[in-house]
Scaffold this motif. Structure first.
Motif, mmCIF file in Angstrom:
data_model
loop_
_atom_site.group_PDB
_atom_site.id
_atom_site.type_symbol
_atom_site.label_atom_id
_atom_site.label_comp_id
_atom_site.label_asym_id
_atom_site.label_seq_id
_atom_site.Cartn_x
_atom_site.Cartn_y
_atom_site.Cartn_z
ATOM 1 N N VAL A 1 -0.436 3.751 -8.810
ATOM 2 C CA VAL A 1 -0.627 3.415 -7.327
ATOM 3 C C VAL A 1 -0.671 4.862 -6.629
ATOM 4 N N ALA A 2 0.438 5.717 -6.999
ATOM 5 C CA ALA A 2 0.371 6.824 -6.338
ATOM 6 C C ALA A 2 -0.951 7.741 -6.529
ATOM 7 N N ARG A 3 -1.575 7.680 -7.424
ATOM 8 C CA ARG A 3 -2.878 8.272 -7.934
ATOM 9 C C ARG A 3 -3.890 7.462 -7.088
ATOM 10 N N GLN A 4 -3.770 6.471 -6.665
ATOM 11 C CA GLN A 4 -4.817 5.927 -5.743
ATOM 12 C C GLN A 4 -4.683 6.167 -4.241
ATOM 13 N N THR A 5 -3.487 6.919 -3.887
ATOM 14 C CA THR A 5 -3.404 6.935 -2.363
ATOM 15 C C THR A 5 -3.348 8.490 -2.200
ATOM 16 N N GLU A 6 -3.496 8.866 -0.922
ATOM 17 C CA GLU A 6 -3.562 10.137 -0.455
ATOM 18 C C GLU A 6 -2.206 10.414 -0.072
ATOM 19 N N VAL A 7 -1.355 9.837 0.214
ATOM 20 C CA VAL A 7 0.015 9.705 0.639
ATOM 21 C C VAL A 7 1.030 8.656 -0.045
ATOM 22 N N PHE A 8 1.873 9.233 -1.042
ATOM 23 C CA PHE A 8 2.823 8.299 -1.518
ATOM 24 C C PHE A 8 4.285 8.827 -1.634
ATOM 25 N N ASP A 9 5.312 8.090 -0.985
ATOM 26 C CA ASP A 9 6.436 8.493 -0.910
ATOM 27 C C ASP A 9 7.496 7.380 -1.105
ATOM 28 N N VAL A 10 8.662 7.558 -1.613
ATOM 29 C CA VAL A 10 9.655 6.444 -1.712
ATOM 30 C C VAL A 10 11.334 7.056 -1.167
ATOM 31 N N HIS A 11 11.891 5.893 -0.810
ATOM 32 C CA HIS A 11 13.299 6.193 -0.716
ATOM 33 C C HIS A 11 13.900 4.736 -1.369
ATOM 34 N N ALA A 12 14.895 5.073 -2.105
ATOM 35 C CA ALA A 12 15.590 4.160 -2.791
ATOM 36 C C ALA A 12 17.115 4.285 -2.846
ATOM 37 N N ASP A 13 17.961 3.307 -2.575
ATOM 38 C CA ASP A 13 19.136 3.361 -2.631
ATOM 39 C C ASP A 13 19.804 2.125 -2.892
ATOM 40 N N ALA A 14 21.121 2.009 -2.652
ATOM 41 C CA ALA A 14 21.903 0.661 -2.834
ATOM 42 C C ALA A 14 21.764 -0.312 -1.744
ATOM 43 N N ARG A 15 21.179 0.433 -0.714
ATOM 44 C CA ARG A 15 20.722 -0.772 0.515
ATOM 45 C C ARG A 15 19.384 -1.275 0.205
ATOM 46 N N GLY A 16 18.477 -0.874 -0.662
ATOM 47 C CA GLY A 16 17.063 -1.249 -0.921
ATOM 48 C C GLY A 16 16.285 -0.205 -0.909
ATOM 49 N N ALA A 17 14.720 -0.361 -1.002
ATOM 50 C CA ALA A 17 13.794 0.580 -1.058
ATOM 51 C C ALA A 17 12.860 0.526 0.040
ATOM 52 N N VAL A 18 12.180 1.423 0.439
ATOM 53 C CA VAL A 18 10.863 1.583 1.024
ATOM 54 C C VAL A 18 9.825 2.448 0.208
ATOM 55 N N LEU A 19 8.815 1.945 0.096
ATOM 56 C CA LEU A 19 7.609 2.706 -0.663
ATOM 57 C C LEU A 19 6.570 2.788 0.475
ATOM 58 N N LEU A 20 6.176 4.136 0.569
ATOM 59 C CA LEU A 20 5.045 4.198 1.454
ATOM 60 C C LEU A 20 3.688 4.620 0.808
ATOM 61 N N ALA A 21 2.424 3.993 1.236
ATOM 62 C CA ALA A 21 1.373 4.575 0.872
ATOM 63 C C ALA A 21 0.160 4.573 1.800
ATOM 64 N N ARG A 22 -0.326 5.704 1.898
ATOM 65 C CA ARG A 22 -1.293 5.980 3.042
ATOM 66 C C ARG A 22 -2.528 6.090 2.147
ATOM 67 N N LEU A 23 -3.664 5.373 2.643
ATOM 68 C CA LEU A 23 -5.123 5.661 2.009
ATOM 69 C C LEU A 23 -5.963 6.098 3.355
ATOM 70 N N TYR A 24 -6.880 6.866 2.738
ATOM 71 C CA TYR A 24 -8.108 7.433 3.608
ATOM 72 C C TYR A 24 -9.218 7.461 3.036
ATOM 73 N N PRO A 25 -10.354 7.182 3.559
ATOM 74 C CA PRO A 25 -11.563 7.084 2.777
ATOM 75 C C PRO A 25 -11.867 8.506 1.935
ATOM 76 N N ARG A 26 -12.525 8.536 0.843
ATOM 77 C CA ARG A 26 -12.464 9.578 0.012
ATOM 78 C C ARG A 26 -13.366 10.879 0.806
ATOM 79 N N ASN A 27 -13.942 10.281 1.636
ATOM 80 C CA ASN A 27 -14.738 11.446 2.486
ATOM 81 C C ASN A 27 -14.113 12.069 3.667
ATOM 82 N N ASP A 28 -12.931 11.597 3.765
ATOM 83 C CA ASP A 28 -12.148 12.337 4.969
ATOM 84 C C ASP A 28 -11.019 13.138 4.474
ATOM 85 N N GLN A 29 -11.403 14.324 4.892
ATOM 86 C CA GLN A 29 -10.491 15.511 4.121
ATOM 87 C C GLN A 29 -9.499 16.087 4.940
#
Length: 336
Positions: free
Chosen positions: A110-138
């Protein structure tokens, strides 16, 4: 660039049928905002895996969606949110790993499919972020995050946020119209309209502009922060109960507002100036969020993407009895 605020779209994930709904909803959002078939397919794949991951390791959770305005189009943001007791992040990042005993593609893929991937996980739970932009948008990712939700999922939200970016400068606004619902939103949008015309104006003049535009509405609480990267300084101006803090890994300082109601009556709009803020996080929030949070209670969270931080704070500190907005901006001199 002006970014006009929007609500976070929340999809409940509690059974397998909702994974398909999440995939279709995310793909349609991408297509609506100009993604071609290939890029929209990436969005669909990532949405499927994030929703599946929530169901497999937490049993229940949410997928948060939003379109990200860009200089030349849009991106798509997805956040998987749960309140489980943590999971093995290192294992989940391996291709083919599945916490549910079925074949998954793995969060690493999944991380390789995204332009931004980040995670925070602890005993309270997890939040996973994925941001995707068109491939031609630099265009580089703009490091901000927002979590905004209306009371009882009302289509109208009395909170409004707005972000303006001009090279090395950022101006961020939150307006909380009195009460909630359509009249509160009308008041807040009136303030946003005035702010968007000149978001880097002198603070006293800018607040007067908002006040003038909000007269005749319910009025509300207003705060805006103007960051000037070249001067490495921030000016904060607030009327009413919008909370704000400047945060680093080892300290946090609250930003002071004055009493009053913009659009009704307030005595002064004196700005407070802060120097040497490059590298800080600016966190602004309406009173739908409790104020007793402390990022130091979440080891490592201060180093995560601002969108992850905003979502964690909403998950754990939303009061549940008002509209709520959390806006997090990384103050960096190279936004433009």
């Amino acid at each position: 660039m002006n970014i006009s605020g929007s609500l976070t779209q929340v999809l409940l994930i509690e059974d397998s049928s909702q994974i398909g709904h999440a995939r279709r909803t995310a793909q349609q959002l991408a297509e609506y905002h100009g993604f071609d078939e290939r890029d929209a397919g990436r969005v669909a794949l990532v949405a499927t895996e994030l929703a599946s991951n929530v169901l497999k390791h937490a049993g229940v959770g949410e997928l948060h969606l939003r379109a990200l305005p860009r200089a030349n189009g849009f991106g798509i943001e997805m956040l998987a949110v749960d309140r489980a007791k943590g999971f093995d992040l290192e294992a989940c990042m391996m291709d083919g790993f599945s916490t549910g005993g079925t074949q998954g593609i793995g969060l690493g893929a999944v991380a390789r499919q995204t332009e931004v991937f980040d995670v925070h996980a602890d005993a309270r739970g997890a939040v996973l972020l994925a941001r995707l932009y068109p491939r031609n948008d630099q265009t580089p990712d703009l490091r901000y995050g927002v979590s905004q939700h209306s009371l009882h999922n009302d289509p109208a939200c009395g909170d409004v946020w707005h972000l303006a970016v001009d090279r090395n400068s950022i101006s961020a606004l939150i307006v909380d119209g009195l009460g909630h619902g359509e009249d509160a939103e009308r008041a807040a949008r009136a303030g946003e309209k005035a702010f968007a015309l000149d978001p880097f104006a002198a603070p006293e003049m800018l607040m007067e502009d908002l006040h003038r535009e909000m007269i005749g509405t319910r009025g509300g609480a207003v705060a805006f922060a103007q960051f000037h990267g070249e001067r490495d300084s921030l000016s904060f101006t607030g009327i009413g109960n919008i909370g704000a803090s400047l945060v680093t890994a080892d300290k946090s300082r609250g930003l002071a507002s004055h009493p009053g109601i913009v659009g009704a009556q307030f005595r002064k709009a004196q700005p407070f100036d802060y120097a040497h803020v490059n590298g800080h996080l600016l966190i602004m929030y309406s009173d739908g969020l409790q104020s007793r949070w402390n990022l130091q209670d979440y080891p490592g969270l201060v180093h995560r993407h601002p969108a992850v931080i905003a979502t964690v704070l909403h998950r754990d500190f939303c009061r549940g009895r008002d509209d709520v907005t959390v806006l997090v901006v990384a103050l960096e001199a190279a936004h433009g």
